[in-house]
Design a protein around this motif. Structure first.
Motif, PDB file in Angstrom:
ATOM      1  N   GLU A  40       0.824  -1.210   0.000  1.00  0.00           N
ATOM      2  CA  GLU A  40       0.000   0.000   0.000  1.00  0.00           C
ATOM      3  C   GLU A  40       0.856   1.258   0.000  1.00  0.00           C
ATOM      4  O   GLU A  40       0.418   2.306  -0.490  1.00  0.00           O
ATOM      5  CB  GLU A  40      -0.940  -0.024   1.206  1.00  0.00           C
ATOM      6  CG  GLU A  40      -2.052  -1.065   1.077  1.00  0.00           C
ATOM      7  CD  GLU A  40      -2.759  -1.347   2.387  1.00  0.00           C
ATOM      8  OE1 GLU A  40      -2.273  -0.873   3.445  1.00  0.00           O
ATOM      9  OE2 GLU A  40      -3.787  -2.046   2.360  1.00  0.00           O
ATOM     10  N   PRO A  45      -3.183   4.637  -6.532  1.00  0.00           N
ATOM     11  CA  PRO A  45      -4.617   4.306  -6.589  1.00  0.00           C
ATOM     12  C   PRO A  45      -5.028   3.828  -7.971  1.00  0.00           C
ATOM     13  O   PRO A  45      -4.585   4.357  -8.997  1.00  0.00           O
ATOM     14  CB  PRO A  45      -5.298   5.636  -6.237  1.00  0.00           C
ATOM     15  CG  PRO A  45      -4.282   6.391  -5.441  1.00  0.00           C
ATOM     16  CD  PRO A  45      -2.945   6.008  -6.036  1.00  0.00           C
ATOM     17  N   ALA A  62      -7.905  -8.650  -1.803  1.00  0.00           N
ATOM     18  CA  ALA A  62      -7.683  -7.475  -0.966  1.00  0.00           C
ATOM     19  C   ALA A  62      -7.369  -6.247  -1.825  1.00  0.00           C
ATOM     20  O   ALA A  62      -7.849  -5.136  -1.545  1.00  0.00           O
ATOM     21  CB  ALA A  62      -6.542  -7.732   0.017  1.00  0.00           C
ATOM     22  N   LEU A  63      -6.586  -6.436  -2.868  1.00  0.00           N
ATOM     23  CA  LEU A  63      -6.224  -5.314  -3.732  1.00  0.00           C
ATOM     24  C   LEU A  63      -7.405  -4.881  -4.600  1.00  0.00           C
ATOM     25  O   LEU A  63      -7.590  -3.687  -4.863  1.00  0.00           O
ATOM     26  CB  LEU A  63      -5.026  -5.698  -4.591  1.00  0.00           C
ATOM     27  CG  LEU A  63      -3.720  -5.871  -3.799  1.00  0.00           C
ATOM     28  CD1 LEU A  63      -2.652  -6.553  -4.651  1.00  0.00           C
ATOM     29  CD2 LEU A  63      -3.206  -4.538  -3.272  1.00  0.00           C
ATOM     30  N   GLU A  65     -10.486  -5.124  -3.651  1.00  0.00           N
ATOM     31  CA  GLU A  65     -11.348  -4.422  -2.693  1.00  0.00           C
ATOM     32  C   GLU A  65     -10.855  -2.997  -2.450  1.00  0.00           C
ATOM     33  O   GLU A  65     -11.657  -2.087  -2.185  1.00  0.00           O
ATOM     34  CB  GLU A  65     -11.395  -5.199  -1.377  1.00  0.00           C
ATOM     35  CG  GLU A  65     -12.432  -4.705  -0.393  1.00  0.00           C
ATOM     36  CD  GLU A  65     -12.600  -5.635   0.787  1.00  0.00           C
ATOM     37  OE1 GLU A  65     -13.714  -5.702   1.342  1.00  0.00           O
ATOM     38  OE2 GLU A  65     -11.606  -6.303   1.181  1.00  0.00           O
ATOM     39  N   ALA A  66      -9.534  -2.801  -2.559  1.00  0.00           N
ATOM     40  CA  ALA A  66      -8.945  -1.476  -2.370  1.00  0.00           C
ATOM     41  C   ALA A  66      -9.052  -0.605  -3.615  1.00  0.00           C
ATOM     42  O   ALA A  66      -8.568   0.531  -3.622  1.00  0.00           O
ATOM     43  CB  ALA A  66      -7.483  -1.619  -1.956  1.00  0.00           C
ATOM     44  N   HIS A  68      -8.076  -1.549  -6.917  1.00  0.00           N
ATOM     45  CA  HIS A  68      -7.133  -1.829  -7.995  1.00  0.00           C
ATOM     46  C   HIS A  68      -7.755  -2.808  -9.000  1.00  0.00           C
ATOM     47  O   HIS A  68      -8.692  -3.541  -8.689  1.00  0.00           O
ATOM     48  CB  HIS A  68      -5.846  -2.420  -7.423  1.00  0.00           C
ATOM     49  CG  HIS A  68      -5.142  -1.505  -6.472  1.00  0.00           C
ATOM     50  ND1 HIS A  68      -4.492  -0.366  -6.877  1.00  0.00           N
ATOM     51  CD2 HIS A  68      -5.011  -1.557  -5.113  1.00  0.00           C
ATOM     52  CE1 HIS A  68      -3.967   0.248  -5.824  1.00  0.00           C
ATOM     53  NE2 HIS A  68      -4.275  -0.449  -4.746  1.00  0.00           N
TER      54      HIS A  68
END
Length: 272
Positions: A40, A45, A62-63, A65-66, A68
């Motif tokens: 991170e 972004p 996870a990425l 969801e962030a 990406h």
């Protein structure tokens, strides 16, 4: 020369027990959040990311969801299937799921990514030429100034595992454990049972390996940081104190003690 990894055996190993691989980060609570902390720090972004050898998709999901755009590329069909299932359950958009061997990324020719993760293949590729082949192909898919992250198992890890779980076997295992420091390989056979074909890296070889490809080092850290040997005790303290220890691990992961005392090592670099 190191013995060759049996890649088909690796594929079958992960196909046969995909749930265990998914649950690994539940049993070992530091590796994932510490690694995500560093990713991170360097990911922009909305990056387009290729997750090579990402297993059942912990980092991919996870990425995604962030925010990406992530493509998961993995050797085992069962890993791909579970990642798709988890993405559906979490209502996450993953750009693509591809089954394949990390040594052959030709199915991605013409694609370009802002960041590429290699978080599993180096655990198993005992031949330096195979590891170099992965990097050569990866860099062709990585944009200029792109981020590359690669994970290894330390050649100290089998010793630490024996200390934690099988200390009573030292008479039988002493020479074998010392062998990991010298050879760095484990090829499954009748004489060498246990974990599947694996490569255990000398921490001192990792940064020079990536530097030889012209990458600029951004971070090199121990994924379990300074707390590798006490991980299970810390998990038993409960979520609040565990979170404090995870924060502490993130802050100390780049120290020499963390690098030499951890099980998993992660390099993050930037392409010229």
């Amino acid at each position: 020369m190191a013995a060759s990894t049996n890649v088909e055996r690796i594929r079958q190993y992960y196909n046969n027990d995909v749930q265990r691989e998914w649950d690994r980060h539940e049993r070992h609570r530091f590796e994932f959040p510490v690694t995500m902390h560093f990713l991170e720090r360097f990911l922009k972004p909305g990056s387009r990311i290729l997750d090579i050898g990402g297993g059942p998709g912990r980092y991919t999901l996870a990425l995604a969801e962030a925010g990406h755009n992530v493509t998961l590329f993995d050797l085992a069909e069962a890993n791909i299937a579970m990642a798709k299932e988890k993405a559906d359950q979490m209502n996450l958009a993953v750009e693509n799921f591809i089954q394949g061997d990390a040594r052959d990324l030709s199915s991605l020719d013409g694609e370009l990514f802002d960041a590429i993760l290699i978080m599993g293949p180096f655990y198993h590729l005992s031949q330096k030429g195979d590891r170099e082949k992965v990097i050569d192909q990866t860099l062709k898919l990585l944009k200029p100034q792109g981020i590359l992250a690669g994970a290894f198992i330390s050649h100290y890890a089998p010793i630490y595992d024996n200390l934690r779980n099988y200390p009573h076997t030292i008479k039988e295992q002493s020479e074998n454990l010392l062998g990991f420091l010298k050879e760095g390989t484990h090829i499954l056979s009748e004489n060498e049972p246990g974990f599947i074909d694996a490569y255990f890296a000398d921490p001192d070889e990792i940064v020079p390996f990536f530097s030889s490809f012209g990458l600029k080092e951004l971070a090199f850290f121990g994924a379990e940081s300074l707390i590798s040997q006490s991980e299970m005790k810390l998990i038993d303290l409960g979520e609040e104190l565990l979170a404090e220890w995870i924060g502490f691990a993130c802050r100390t992961a780049e120290t020499k003690g963390a690098i030499y005392g951890t099980d998993h090592l992660v390099y993050v670099g930037r392409k010229a």
